[in-house]
Design a protein around this motif. Structure first.
Motif, PDB file in Angstrom:
ATOM      1  N   ASP A   4       1.404   5.526 -11.501  1.00 31.68           N
ATOM      2  CA  ASP A   4       0.349   4.941 -10.552  1.00 31.68           C
ATOM      3  C   ASP A   4       0.895   5.064  -9.062  1.00 31.68           C
ATOM      4  OD1 ASP A   4      -1.665   3.496  -9.713  1.00 31.68           O
ATOM      5  OD2 ASP A   4      -0.753   1.478 -10.041  1.00 31.68           O
ATOM      6  N   LEU A   5       0.237   5.877  -8.490  1.00 32.81           N
ATOM      7  CA  LEU A   5       0.771   6.391  -6.840  1.00 32.81           C
ATOM      8  C   LEU A   5       0.556   4.891  -6.022  1.00 32.81           C
ATOM      9  CD1 LEU A   5      -0.495   9.930  -6.842  1.00 32.81           C
ATOM     10  CD2 LEU A   5       1.863   9.043  -7.302  1.00 32.81           C
ATOM     11  N   ASP A   6      -0.350   4.284  -6.363  1.00 33.32           N
ATOM     12  CA  ASP A   6      -0.602   2.866  -5.657  1.00 33.32           C
ATOM     13  C   ASP A   6       0.774   2.178  -5.388  1.00 33.32           C
ATOM     14  OD1 ASP A   6      -3.405   3.650  -5.293  1.00 33.32           O
ATOM     15  OD2 ASP A   6      -3.764   2.269  -6.942  1.00 33.32           O
ATOM     16  N   GLU A   7       1.657   2.099  -6.440  1.00 39.30           N
ATOM     17  CA  GLU A   7       3.018   1.430  -6.326  1.00 39.30           C
ATOM     18  C   GLU A   7       3.907   2.022  -4.912  1.00 39.30           C
ATOM     19  OE1 GLU A   7       6.307   3.458  -9.333  1.00 39.30           O
ATOM     20  OE2 GLU A   7       4.680   2.158  -9.992  1.00 39.30           O
ATOM     21  N   PHE A   8       3.504   3.231  -4.513  1.00 40.34           N
ATOM     22  CA  PHE A   8       4.313   4.147  -3.322  1.00 40.34           C
ATOM     23  C   PHE A   8       3.655   3.696  -2.037  1.00 40.34           C
ATOM     24  CE2 PHE A   8       5.547   6.658  -6.977  1.00 40.34           C
ATOM     25  CZ  PHE A   8       6.709   6.409  -7.149  1.00 40.34           C
ATOM     26  N   LYS A   9       2.685   2.843  -1.989  1.00 40.83           N
ATOM     27  CA  LYS A   9       1.803   2.318  -0.710  1.00 40.83           C
ATOM     28  C   LYS A   9       2.486   1.305  -0.121  1.00 40.83           C
ATOM     29  CE  LYS A   9      -2.338   4.789  -1.806  1.00 40.83           C
ATOM     30  NZ  LYS A   9      -3.816   4.494  -1.886  1.00 40.83           N
ATOM     31  N   HIS A  10       3.629   0.634  -0.589  1.00 41.18           N
ATOM     32  CA  HIS A  10       4.236  -0.477  -0.115  1.00 41.18           C
ATOM     33  C   HIS A  10       5.117  -0.259   1.173  1.00 41.18           C
ATOM     34  CE1 HIS A  10       6.883  -3.912   0.166  1.00 41.18           C
ATOM     35  NE2 HIS A  10       6.026  -4.359  -0.571  1.00 41.18           N
ATOM     36  N   PRO A  11       4.890  -1.209   2.162  1.00 43.95           N
ATOM     37  CA  PRO A  11       5.792  -0.779   3.489  1.00 43.95           C
ATOM     38  C   PRO A  11       7.220  -0.338   3.282  1.00 43.95           C
ATOM     39  CG  PRO A  11       4.160  -2.735   3.598  1.00 43.95           C
ATOM     40  CD  PRO A  11       4.377  -2.434   2.151  1.00 43.95           C
ATOM     41  N   TRP A  13       8.363   1.569   1.520  1.00 44.31           N
ATOM     42  CA  TRP A  13       8.557   3.015   1.266  1.00 44.31           C
ATOM     43  C   TRP A  13       8.489   3.711   2.532  1.00 44.31           C
ATOM     44  CZ3 TRP A  13      10.709   5.288  -2.799  1.00 44.31           C
ATOM     45  CH2 TRP A  13      10.696   4.635  -3.596  1.00 44.31           C
ATOM     46  N   LEU A  14       7.489   3.253   3.438  1.00 44.84           N
ATOM     47  CA  LEU A  14       7.286   3.721   4.764  1.00 44.84           C
ATOM     48  C   LEU A  14       8.525   3.436   5.700  1.00 44.84           C
ATOM     49  CD1 LEU A  14       5.211   5.052   6.693  1.00 44.84           C
ATOM     50  CD2 LEU A  14       4.496   2.711   7.306  1.00 44.84           C
TER      51      LEU A  14
END
Length: 45
Positions: A4-11, A13-14
């Motif tokens: 699930d690529l949505d888990e990498f949208k967490h701040p 990771w940025l």
């Protein structure tokens, strides 16, 4: 196994990516300042 690529949208990771990119930029600037510039100065003499 689906990822699930949505888990990498967490701040976080940025923040991690920004830290890595910032470190690479600082390392490149220091390498140029400490090695390339003196080499060019001595080569010009």
């Amino acid at each position: 196994m689906a990822v699930d690529l949505d888990e990498f949208k967490h701040p976080s990771w940025l923040t991690a990516a920004g830290t890595g990119i910032g470190y690479a930029i600082i390392l490149a600037v220091l390498t140029v300042a400490l090695f390339i510039v003196p080499w060019l100065v001595f080569a010009a003499l």
